[in-house]
Design a protein around this motif. Structure first.
Motif, mmCIF file in Angstrom:
data_model
loop_
_atom_site.group_PDB
_atom_site.id
_atom_site.type_symbol
_atom_site.label_atom_id
_atom_site.label_comp_id
_atom_site.label_asym_id
_atom_site.label_seq_id
_atom_site.Cartn_x
_atom_site.Cartn_y
_atom_site.Cartn_z
ATOM 1 N N SER A 397 0.821 -1.203 0.000
ATOM 2 C CA SER A 397 0.000 0.000 0.000
ATOM 3 C C SER A 397 0.858 1.257 0.000
ATOM 4 O O SER A 397 1.840 1.351 0.753
ATOM 5 N N PRO A 398 0.526 2.252 -0.834
ATOM 6 C CA PRO A 398 1.297 3.510 -0.847
ATOM 7 C C PRO A 398 1.214 4.271 0.465
ATOM 8 O O PRO A 398 2.046 5.149 0.719
ATOM 9 N N VAL A 399 0.243 3.922 1.310
ATOM 10 C CA VAL A 399 0.134 4.585 2.615
ATOM 11 C C VAL A 399 1.375 4.327 3.457
ATOM 12 O O VAL A 399 1.816 5.195 4.225
ATOM 13 N N ASN A 400 1.978 3.133 3.309
ATOM 14 C CA ASN A 400 3.146 2.779 4.116
ATOM 15 C C ASN A 400 4.284 3.765 3.940
ATOM 16 O O ASN A 400 5.021 4.068 4.885
ATOM 17 N N ALA A 401 4.454 4.261 2.721
ATOM 18 C CA ALA A 401 5.544 5.198 2.464
ATOM 19 C C ALA A 401 5.323 6.537 3.162
ATOM 20 O O ALA A 401 6.291 7.279 3.427
ATOM 21 N N LEU A 402 4.075 6.838 3.490
ATOM 22 C CA LEU A 402 3.756 8.116 4.134
ATOM 23 C C LEU A 402 3.803 8.041 5.655
ATOM 24 O O LEU A 402 3.746 9.071 6.326
ATOM 25 N N LEU A 403 3.863 6.819 6.202
ATOM 26 C CA LEU A 403 3.750 6.664 7.657
ATOM 27 C C LEU A 403 4.820 7.424 8.445
ATOM 28 O O LEU A 403 4.489 8.076 9.446
ATOM 29 N N PRO A 404 6.102 7.372 8.063
ATOM 30 C CA PRO A 404 7.101 8.126 8.854
ATOM 31 C C PRO A 404 6.755 9.612 8.968
ATOM 32 O O PRO A 404 6.866 10.204 10.048
ATOM 33 N N ALA A 405 6.318 10.213 7.859
ATOM 34 C CA ALA A 405 5.959 11.637 7.892
ATOM 35 C C ALA A 405 4.720 11.861 8.753
ATOM 36 O O ALA A 405 4.623 12.863 9.471
ATOM 37 N N LEU A 406 3.768 10.908 8.700
ATOM 38 C CA LEU A 406 2.563 11.031 9.510
ATOM 39 C C LEU A 406 2.889 10.934 10.994
ATOM 40 O O LEU A 406 2.370 11.704 11.815
ATOM 41 N N TYR A 407 3.744 9.969 11.358
ATOM 42 C CA TYR A 407 4.137 9.829 12.764
ATOM 43 C C TYR A 407 4.780 11.113 13.271
ATOM 44 O O TYR A 407 4.507 11.573 14.387
ATOM 45 N N GLU A 408 5.644 11.698 12.454
ATOM 46 C CA GLU A 408 6.333 12.930 12.854
ATOM 47 C C GLU A 408 5.337 14.079 13.019
ATOM 48 O O GLU A 408 5.432 14.881 13.951
ATOM 49 N N LYS A 409 4.365 14.119 12.099
ATOM 50 C CA LYS A 409 3.379 15.197 12.130
ATOM 51 C C LYS A 409 2.510 15.123 13.377
ATOM 52 O O LYS A 409 2.104 16.152 13.940
ATOM 53 N N LEU A 410 2.225 13.900 13.842
ATOM 54 C CA LEU A 410 1.276 13.712 14.941
ATOM 55 C C LEU A 410 1.932 13.441 16.291
ATOM 56 O O LEU A 410 1.210 13.255 17.276
ATOM 57 N N GLU A 411 3.267 13.417 16.339
ATOM 58 C CA GLU A 411 3.916 13.013 17.587
ATOM 59 C C GLU A 411 3.691 14.000 18.727
ATOM 60 O O GLU A 411 3.790 13.632 19.909
ATOM 61 N N SER A 412 3.359 15.231 18.421
ATOM 62 C CA SER A 412 3.140 16.229 19.478
ATOM 63 C C SER A 412 1.747 16.136 20.088
ATOM 64 O O SER A 412 1.453 16.799 21.083
ATOM 65 N N ILE A 413 0.880 15.325 19.522
ATOM 66 C CA ILE A 413 -0.492 15.190 20.020
ATOM 67 C C ILE A 413 -0.606 13.892 20.806
ATOM 68 O O ILE A 413 -0.263 12.817 20.290
ATOM 69 N N ASP A 414 -1.084 13.972 22.061
ATOM 70 C CA ASP A 414 -1.220 12.725 22.818
ATOM 71 C C ASP A 414 -2.409 11.910 22.298
ATOM 72 O O ASP A 414 -3.240 12.409 21.548
ATOM 73 N N LYS A 415 -2.482 10.655 22.729
ATOM 74 C CA LYS A 415 -3.448 9.702 22.180
ATOM 75 C C LYS A 415 -4.886 10.179 22.359
ATOM 76 O O LYS A 415 -5.686 10.153 21.417
ATOM 77 N N GLN A 417 -6.093 13.201 22.849
ATOM 78 C CA GLN A 417 -6.381 14.387 22.058
ATOM 79 C C GLN A 417 -6.508 14.037 20.576
ATOM 80 O O GLN A 417 -7.363 14.569 19.862
ATOM 81 N N LEU A 418 -5.667 13.099 20.126
ATOM 82 C CA LEU A 418 -5.720 12.670 18.734
ATOM 83 C C LEU A 418 -7.072 12.028 18.416
ATOM 84 O O LEU A 418 -7.670 12.296 17.369
ATOM 85 N N ILE A 419 -7.544 11.187 19.333
ATOM 86 C CA ILE A 419 -8.847 10.538 19.127
ATOM 87 C C ILE A 419 -9.956 11.585 19.067
ATOM 88 O O ILE A 419 -10.850 11.531 18.207
ATOM 89 N N LYS A 420 -9.921 12.548 19.981
ATOM 90 C CA LYS A 420 -10.936 13.602 19.994
ATOM 91 C C LYS A 420 -10.954 14.372 18.678
ATOM 92 O O LYS A 420 -12.007 14.635 18.098
ATOM 93 N N GLN A 421 -9.762 14.751 18.208
ATOM 94 C CA GLN A 421 -9.681 15.536 16.981
ATOM 95 C C GLN A 421 -10.087 14.709 15.763
ATOM 96 O O GLN A 421 -10.698 15.206 14.819
ATOM 97 N N PHE A 422 -9.721 13.441 15.802
ATOM 98 C CA PHE A 422 -10.073 12.531 14.710
ATOM 99 C C PHE A 422 -11.592 12.412 14.607
ATOM 100 O O PHE A 422 -12.166 12.528 13.531
ATOM 101 N N VAL A 423 -12.245 12.199 15.741
ATOM 102 C CA VAL A 423 -13.707 12.065 15.760
ATOM 103 C C VAL A 423 -14.357 13.393 15.367
ATOM 104 O O VAL A 423 -15.322 13.415 14.587
ATOM 105 N N ALA A 424 -13.834 14.503 15.875
ATOM 106 C CA ALA A 424 -14.415 15.803 15.563
ATOM 107 C C ALA A 424 -14.313 16.110 14.071
ATOM 108 O O ALA A 424 -15.267 16.585 13.456
ATOM 109 N N ALA A 425 -13.150 15.805 13.490
ATOM 110 C CA ALA A 425 -12.945 16.076 12.066
ATOM 111 C C ALA A 425 -13.902 15.267 11.205
ATOM 112 O O ALA A 425 -14.414 15.745 10.186
ATOM 113 N N GLU A 426 -14.161 14.036 11.611
ATOM 114 C CA GLU A 426 -15.006 13.146 10.815
ATOM 115 C C GLU A 426 -16.482 13.402 11.047
ATOM 116 O O GLU A 426 -17.295 13.246 10.131
ATOM 117 N N PHE A 427 -16.874 13.816 12.262
ATOM 118 C CA PHE A 427 -18.295 13.822 12.620
ATOM 119 C C PHE A 427 -18.858 15.173 13.009
ATOM 120 O O PHE A 427 -20.029 15.260 13.349
#
Length: 566
Positions: A397-415, A417-427
């Motif tokens: 999957s091409p998503v795998n190549a993006l994972l390192p950048a995604l991890y770096e982008k999200l490392e400042s957000i705790d778990k 808070q990430l879940i809250k923002q994920f749910v808020a963005a989607e719903f």
């Protein structure tokens, strides 16, 4: 449990259906197959759709065809093009070991000359719709003098569609010594008359009770005001994310309107009605069968002959006038041993019709409450999370190549808070839509005349509250609904439960009773709001006088002490 071998079918048929995975006959098959194979009596078979009726007549007829003779020996009549093609497809599977046996479908909406050529080449079994069959007879393109089996599938539907004269004309072309097999889901008086006039001492076989609904179907109903039907429909669909069903409407126009609204609101839906060309109809049905559509909005006439086994729901946007039509509708789900749900949206004056269906169909209806915002949002959220959890991510999957950048982008957000923002963005948009949605249910036990709906936060429940009667400058000419009044109050009083009493919608204005404690706060907040494109004017009105008729809307306003009096 009986096996197909025990019914007396020959090895050629047993081998073919064995490859299809069929091991044991359905109840209607176990009763009809020996009768058709061994006795030659005329037969009336009563069974719901989806119970294996094609196999019930096709499996015993196929091995009795004399393939060395090139004449029509079996004629199968059915109500629609779709059912005609489905029956033909099934028969061809059953007859795979009879290489010299030819089956021809004939139906309207397509070039008749192609069908005439197929008939001239020779056909042993013809499957057709009544209208096209009559056209072929009138053109002398088909001879029915050697028909040994005349089979009427979904006979009640053909009569409902107005094919009585066509059927009688076709039957007159067949020999009197034929075996007539009549299959029907219900037993209306017209079927009884037909059996008396065109059948000889028929044997009657019934699976279940006459006119009884299918066994695997639950029957639910929701009670709302008539003008809330569409909003109720959306909530029923929203609380059932995996719904795959047919929504039945009364008219072509209503079908178009509901389908257009659903599509505009982002639902995976389309319409099936009589104004579509055959090519358009075929495209819609292809998408629906492939589950590229979740919801098919249809009239009864347009939906006849639809053969889809996996429907989870049948939704009656309106109750049909004929109880037998309801039985047919509900029989489209809960097929092939699966379970289904038949949903009906009614208003308060239709409860007697539910009781009538319960009595005739021998089924109990369960009252369901139109789901509220929190229930719908929770259901949708967990459905989304389930889909995310079941999504497989392949190594390529091409998503795998993006994972390192995604991890770096999200490392400042705790778990968390990430879940809250994920749910808020989607719903967020979904939850905002339902944030102040009113209760649509009519509570029957509280009904008095046309009233009795309990709505709003805490419901329209007087309890021990002291009520103030407020004047609102918007009324029926603005197409105002009680739900919109409640929504206006709730959206401007967030975080506060305001008890709401009686709402009176008049022609040019309205009255609403609210908890007296919040009288001034409501007036202050709502006089800054807009509703139906108008600036809201809300002020205290005198309590409704007792023992006098209500003044006509629009006349005799008197002012005194800052209160409007009527």
């Amino acid at each position: 449990m009986q096996t197909f071998k025990e019914t007396g079918l020959p090895e050629e048929i047993l081998s073919a259906i064995g490859e299809l995975g069929y091991e044991t006959p359905t109840p209607i098959q176990s009763k009809t197959i020996p009768e058709i194979l061994n006795y030659g009596n005329d037969l009336i078979a009563l069974a719901q759709t989806g119970t294996g009726k094609t196999g019930a007549f096709g499996l015993p007829v196929i091995p009795q065809i004399k393939t060395e003779e090139k004449n029509v020996q079996a004629l199968i009549l059915c109500p629609t093009r779709e059912l005609c093609l489905q029956i033909t497809k099934d028969l061809q599977k059953y007859a795979k070991n009879y290489r010299d046996l030819f089956i021809t479908p004939v139906y309207g909406g397509t070039e008749i000359r192609t069908q005439i050529k197929a008939l001239k080449r020779g056909s042993h079994i013809v499957v057709g719709t009544p209208g096209r069959m009559n056209d072929l007879i009138n053109r002398k393109a088909i001879q029915l003098g050697d028909v040994r089996w005349l089979i009427l599938d979904e006979a009640d539907e053909m009569l409902n569609m107005g094919f009585k004269d066509d059927l009688e004309s076709i039957m007159a072309q067949t020999p009197e010594w034929r075996q007539t097999l009549l299959f029907s889901a219900t037993m209306p008086p017209e079927i009884a008359r037909m059996s008396k006039n065109y059948m000889q001492e028929p044997v009657e076989i019934s699976v279940g009770t006459k006119n009884q609904g299918a066994e695997n179907v639950e029957h639910h109903y929701y009670m709302v005001q008539a003008h809330d039907r569409y909003r109720a429909l959306k909530r029923i669909v929203d609380v059932t994310p995996d719904v795959y069903g047919i929504i039945f409407c009364r008219t072509r126009q209503e079908t178009k309107d509901i389908a257009d609204k659903l599509m505009a609101d982002g639902y995976n839906a389309d319409a099936l009605h009589g104004d579509l060309s055959q090519a358009q109809r075929d495209l819609v049905m292809h998408r629906f069968r492939k589950k590229h559509l979740q919801l098919l909005v249809a009239t009864d006439v347009a939906a006849r002959g639809i053969d889809v086994n996996d429907l989870t729901h049948v939704i009656n946007y309106n109750l049909p006038d004929d109880i037998e039509v309801y039985i047919h509708r509900s029989g489209r789900t809960g097929r092939a041993g699966k379970e289904g749900i038949a949903v009906t949206i009614i208003h308060s004056r239709e409860m007697h019709r539910i009781k009538a269906i319960e009595k005739i169909a021998k089924k109990s209806f369960e009252r369901k409450m139109v789901p509220k915002a929190d229930e719908i949002c929770e259901k949708q959220l967990f459905h989304f999370l389930d889909r995310v959890g079941k999504t497989e991510l392949e190594e390529s999957s091409p998503v795998n190549a993006l994972l390192p950048a995604l991890y770096e982008k999200l490392e400042s957000i705790d778990k968390e808070q990430l879940i809250k923002q994920f749910v808020a963005a989607e719903f967020n948009r979904f939850m905002e839509y339902y944030q102040n949605a009113p209760d649509l249910n009519i509570y029957k036990e509280e009904r008095g005349g046309k009233g009795g709906r309990r709505e709003g936060r805490g419901g329209r429940d007087r309890g021990n509250a002291s009520f103030s009667r407020l004047f609102l400058n918007i009324g029926k000419t603005d197409k105002l609904t009680s739900g919109e009044v409640i929504g206006l109050i709730n959206s401007n009083m967030r975080g506060t439960t305001v008890k709401i009493g009686k709402i009176e919608l008049l022609r040019n204005f309205s009255f609403v009773e609210v908890d007296k404690e919040y009288e001034q706060e409501l007036i202050t907040k709502l006089n800054k709001a807009k509703l139906k494109g108008k600036k809201v004017s809300l002020e205290v009105a005198s309590p409704k006088p007792s023992g006098r008729k209500r003044d006509r809307d629009g006349g005799g306003r008197r002012h005194g002490g800052g209160r409007r009096q009527y």
